[in-house]
Design a protein around this motif. Structure first.
Motif, PDB file in Angstrom:
ATOM      1  N   ALA A 182     -19.376 -38.013   2.406  1.00  0.00           N
ATOM      2  CA  ALA A 182     -18.876 -39.348   2.065  1.00  0.00           C
ATOM      3  C   ALA A 182     -18.148 -39.972   3.251  1.00  0.00           C
ATOM      4  N   HIS A 236     -20.491 -41.192   5.925  1.00  0.00           N
ATOM      5  CA  HIS A 236     -21.157 -42.433   5.529  1.00  0.00           C
ATOM      6  C   HIS A 236     -20.209 -43.631   5.573  1.00  0.00           C
ATOM      7  N   GLY A 251     -17.618 -43.809   3.463  1.00  0.00           N
ATOM      8  CA  GLY A 251     -17.146 -43.973   2.092  1.00  0.00           C
ATOM      9  C   GLY A 251     -16.069 -42.977   1.745  1.00  0.00           C
ATOM     10  N   LYS A 252     -15.972 -42.646   0.459  1.00  0.00           N
ATOM     11  CA  LYS A 252     -14.955 -41.700   0.015  1.00  0.00           C
ATOM     12  C   LYS A 252     -15.397 -41.075  -1.301  1.00  0.00           C
ATOM     13  N   VAL A 253     -14.721 -40.004  -1.686  1.00  0.00           N
ATOM     14  CA  VAL A 253     -14.971 -39.350  -2.965  1.00  0.00           C
ATOM     15  C   VAL A 253     -13.629 -39.073  -3.619  1.00  0.00           C
ATOM     16  N   LEU A 259     -18.337 -41.050  -6.200  1.00  0.00           N
ATOM     17  CA  LEU A 259     -18.774 -41.065  -4.801  1.00  0.00           C
ATOM     18  C   LEU A 259     -19.040 -42.518  -4.392  1.00  0.00           C
ATOM     19  N   LEU A 306     -20.160 -45.187  -1.571  1.00  0.00           N
ATOM     20  CA  LEU A 306     -20.934 -45.315  -0.330  1.00  0.00           C
ATOM     21  C   LEU A 306     -21.033 -46.787   0.024  1.00  0.00           C
TER      22      LEU A 306
END
Length: 461
Positions: free
Chosen positions: A432, A435, A437-439, A453, A455
């Motif tokens: 993540a 990319h 992003g985060k989780v 998740l 993205l």
């Protein structure tokens, strides 16, 4: 030595340093105060003499105005009285010049008062004394006064109550041979002057103590971190051995069985053993690749090939794989509001697979897994994986994405719990992060866990 003992030792050492620093500051304070006391005495002695000359000049000016055509020069004849008790005092400095100066001041004080009828001007003495102190770098408020032989104040330049002030007293300066009257000065609030003199020392002390405290805290944190790493390595080693022991044992047993030739007459069993060997080898290779991939992700050495990825075929493939692999009933449901995401398909598939695998491991006898997706404000794609498993305690939720951290994975492995060594969720976190992003996780212990998740869309990349 445990981290608790190290902290106690550090605290004791810090207290010892602070105690030594306190003693040093107290001694420095005393020395500074004594220095100011000595300098103020010297300045006051000089100020009393200047004040005598000032009165003589005032008297001469008054004579000159009264007798303009006459010589108004003033002659002062000083006699030293050898019977004066001051000369016989054992505490009198043996320095001749100082002895002469002291007696000259007393003699002049008596002459000016007796012959010219001019008493000490305390306001003038205040001004002269304060100017002298300023020249010495001691800018202070002062009060001068006339005292008796016991130090009782007879009159002062302004109202004073000794008990109401923090005062530094000068020595008594006699203004007659009988010492019935003496001059004395008080420095009001000398502590501020003392601290001004110690400014650099105090700043250096504060900086030094701050540096010592910082270094001690930093060292303790390093030791605590090293202990944590050592404990994590120990847990990781145990979990890794436990995880690899089963496939290695299966590979060894299958190899021996095939080598013995006993299965040559049973083609079906022989083929099954070959399949087991292949599956277990792939499992070991997958673990190895996961460790290497995580290392590359952490060091930003792994390049992602992002593109528009269709979610449904990828998720159906995962569902088929884990349904067949699971040793318990698993029910999947898909709710895909967004059929596409912008990501690296290989890494995204592995990350979602890790979440599904965790849902199966940490659940009861029957598992229900819901996978959903949607797009948020054209900025992010959101993929959710929700299960009806045992949940995650609130105290563990902040650290489950750390490397090798599975909420005491080794302890669970020893107790017969789910195997593994804490790479799955960290892998999801790193993917993540790579990319952009985060989780995150939402969970209630004993009810459910839901991993979210995020993205970024193609427009934000």
């Amino acid at each position: 030595m445990t981290i608790k003992h190290i902290r106690w030792v550090a605290c004791i050492g810090l207290l010892a340093i602070i105690s030594l620093q306190y003693v040093w500051l107290v001694n420095t304070y005393k020395l500074t105060k004594e220095s100011i006391q000595f300098r103020s005495n010297e300045v006051f002695r000089d100020a009393t003499m200047r004040e005598v000359f000032y009165r003589m000049e005032v008297y001469q000016d008054s004579l000159q105005k009264k007798y303009k055509d006459r010589d108004t020069s003033i002659m002062v004849r000083i006699s030293l009285d050898e019977d004066y008790d001051l000369f016989k005092d054992d505490r009198v400095d043996e320095n001749v010049n100082q002895w002469l100066m002291s007696n000259m001041q007393v003699s002049m004080q008596e002459i000016v008062k007796r012959d010219y009828k001019l008493s000490v001007s305390l306001s003038s003495l205040d001004s002269i004394y304060r100017t002298g102190l300023a020249a010495e770098g001691l800018d202070a408020e002062v009060i001068t006064c006339v005292t008796d032989s016991l130090g009782n104040i007879l009159r002062s330049s302004r109202s004073i109550q000794v008990g109401d002030y923090g005062l530094l007293k000068t020595g008594l300066q006699p203004i007659n041979y009988k010492r019935t009257e003496n001059l004395q000065a008080f420095i009001v609030n000398p502590y501020w002057i003392i601290f001004q003199q110690m400014t650099l020392l105090l700043i250096a002390t504060v900086l030094m103590m701050a540096m010592i405290v910082y270094c001690l805290v930093y060292q303790i944190r390093i030791i605590a971190h090293q202990n944590k790493i050592a404990r994590m390595r120990e847990d990781f080693s145990y979990a890794m051995i436990h995880e690899m022991k089963t496939p290695l044992a299966c590979i060894l047993m299958g190899t021996r069985m095939l080598k013995s030739g006993k299965l040559d007459i049973y083609p079906d069993k022989r083929e099954k053993h070959f399949q087991i060997l292949e599956d277990e080898s792939e499992h070991l290779l997958s673990l190895t690749n996961k460790v290497l991939t995580l290392s590359k992700l952490e060091n930003a050495q792994l390049r992602l090939w992002k593109e528009e990825v269709q979610l449904r075929p990828m998720l159906e493939d995962l569902i088929e794989k884990y349904t067949a692999k699971a040793d318990k009933p698993v029910h999947f449901s898909l709710r895909l509001e967004s059929e596409w995401v912008y990501a690296d398909e290989e890494f995204l598939k592995e990350a979602i697979g890790n979440l599904v695998d965790n849902s199966i491991k940490y659940s009861g006898e029957e598992v229900e897994i819901q996978i959903s997706s949607l797009r948020q404000d054209h900025n992010f794609y959101l993929i959710k994986v929700r299960d009806n498993g045992m949940g995650i305690p609130l105290k563990d939720q902040s650290r489950i994405f750390e490397k090798y951290e599975r909420a005491s994975a080794a302890d669970r492995s020893r107790k017969g719990g789910a195997s593994g060594f804490g790479l799955g969720l960290n892998y999801v976190f790193r993917v993540a992060e790579a990319h952009g992003g985060k989780v995150c996780v939402e969970s209630i212990e004993g009810e459910y866990s839901e991993f979210l998740l995020f993205l970024p869309s193609e427009e934000r990349v």
